[in-house]
Write a protein that holds these residues in place. Sequence first.
Motif, mmCIF file in Angstrom:
data_model
loop_
_atom_site.group_PDB
_atom_site.id
_atom_site.type_symbol
_atom_site.label_atom_id
_atom_site.label_comp_id
_atom_site.label_asym_id
_atom_site.label_seq_id
_atom_site.Cartn_x
_atom_site.Cartn_y
_atom_site.Cartn_z
ATOM 1 N N GLY A 104 -0.168 5.309 5.871
ATOM 2 C CA GLY A 104 -0.773 5.226 4.547
ATOM 3 C C GLY A 104 -1.901 6.196 4.358
ATOM 4 N N ARG A 140 2.394 4.822 1.015
ATOM 5 C CA ARG A 140 2.711 5.267 2.365
ATOM 6 C C ARG A 140 3.819 6.300 2.342
ATOM 7 N NH1 ARG A 140 4.180 -0.299 4.713
ATOM 8 N NH2 ARG A 140 2.802 -0.929 3.027
ATOM 9 N N SER A 183 -6.022 3.271 4.774
ATOM 10 C CA SER A 183 -5.040 2.309 5.295
ATOM 11 C C SER A 183 -4.623 2.634 6.720
ATOM 12 C CB SER A 183 -3.802 2.288 4.392
ATOM 13 O OG SER A 183 -4.140 1.964 3.069
ATOM 14 N N LEU A 223 0.481 1.616 9.450
ATOM 15 C CA LEU A 223 0.783 0.308 8.881
ATOM 16 C C LEU A 223 1.815 -0.424 9.733
ATOM 17 C CD1 LEU A 223 1.055 1.571 5.205
ATOM 18 C CD2 LEU A 223 -0.830 0.240 6.167
ATOM 19 N N PRO A 234 0.826 -1.205 0.000
ATOM 20 C CA PRO A 234 0.000 0.000 0.000
ATOM 21 C C PRO A 234 0.864 1.261 0.000
ATOM 22 C CG PRO A 234 -0.761 -1.572 1.664
ATOM 23 C CD PRO A 234 0.539 -2.086 1.148
#
Length: 562
Positions: free
Chosen positions: A55, A36, A59, A62, A34
């Motif tokens: 993120g 970030r 998200s 993380l 993802p």
Amino acid sequence: MSSKLLLVLLCCVCVSMGAPVTWTELSTTSTPPPARWNAGLAIVNGVGYLFGGEGTPASGLLEDMWMFTVTGSTVVWTDMSGSGPSARYGFVNGVVDGYWIISHGCNNEMCFSDAWAFNTATNTWSLLVNSTTQTAPRGRFTSAGGVYPGGRDLWLSMGQNIASVSRKFSDTWVLRVNTSGAQLTAEWEEVSSGGGLDQYNPFLPHARSLHAGAPLSPDTFAIVGGCAAGGQVGGPCPMEDSWTISLSERVWREYPHCPSGRTRAVLTPVPGFEGNGYLLGGSESWGPGVFSPQLTPKEVNASEVVLMTTNATTFNWLRLKSDGGNFPENLDSPSVAVDATSGVVYYFGGRRLEDGAFQHRMWTLGGDGLDQPDLGCSQPQYTYVHLHGTLMYLAWGLFFPLGVLLARYYRWTWPCWFVFHVIMQCLGVLVTVAGFVVIFLVGSYNEPAFPHAIVGIVLTTLMIQQFLSGIFHPCVDKEDGKTPPKEKSTYRKCWELYHAISGFLTVAIGLGQVTLGVFLIKAPLTVWAVWVGMGSAWLIAFVVHECVYVCCKIAHRGQKIY
């Protein structure tokens, strides 16, 4: 014989010529991580690793772990998420003998002071430093740090914590990692303690966060730019200064300004060139749509690679334009790592300045840029902090002292003294109010929680009461409506004494406050020279006038001053 000698010379020339810096975007045949920023990136024996960061809103924070391999211009990602450090961003990291070490960082509620080690041979995490039982720097994020390729010390410099009243730090530490025993161990060692008043010390870097930093040799750590505003300290944001500290000497050295001041940039050593570093990315503002602290905005050029070269005696900046037309967009807080074996710099993620979109693209940077033409240094920045200082310079270095001088020494010799006294004081008040308003335009980062800000609020309050006491002063009653009485009323005498003492005290505090401000912004030599010249001129003027005043008072004993 001559042909062999010519061939040798040509080979030497080819070896000595540097390669231009060139960006290459890597494609992927697998599902990428993802998007970030503020994540950790490392290369160990040709294999790459990615952990954590922040993120998109969807998200959030993380705590995933990814491995990647690169073949040609293709990167292949593998999700390795499992047990390990909790979700965090803004931590420092580096590689020591096959172990990837990460330390500190924050989530949305708290900051960490632990350290973790990832064993790339077994693909497992272990807690390396438990801050509840071992000495460790206070929890923080957006620090600068890293490990020099082949080194054993993880640097951690400055940063900021998350609390009800956040704080920025000016200390610098190294984590001494020992891999020779049966068990991996590490111990923190303070290199530079810093202190609460370091923001006023011209020989030390101010407390800051969001700065770039990296070890450029086994003994030298460098920091560039960052934000000194907020966090119970004060100063420019972004900053333009750059410093190095020696691990053996433990002394900070400041270097000339060259690249534009920036926050959220990254600094990485240049493989194979000890003492050199690349400064990449960053911006002069705090994000898309956020008020810029610059009066003359000039965003960091996306194609620009800044080369920092240092050794024991010299220092140099080179602003280079990357070769070719393909390069990353302007990015905040990307992740960077060096492959010590291949000499390639990897550059991942970040937040795009144009629209705030998080990225998950991977780039490599090759070349050393030593033979590329230099674009020259950026022009000095002029921010709202500098405008605030300029206005206060005028108010407390010119208008108010001149008004006091006129009232104190010219009231008996110049009929127009009162008019000009009022004009100077009114100008001083207007300019001070303007400067007071300007400093709050830079946003909530400038909370009044450090000495210069606190004194500024007190000084502004004193100025307002002094101005009001002048407006509502008691008039001198005239016996016949034309001439003043021989004796002033007690009320008038008390007011004159109070107004004089309060005025001198306020101006004295104002002069000291401006001096603190000059320390705070790390003003160049010319600004210091002007301020010292103005201060010396006022000191001489007041001493000379006071001597003349006392002599006249002695010569005319019968005359009353108040």
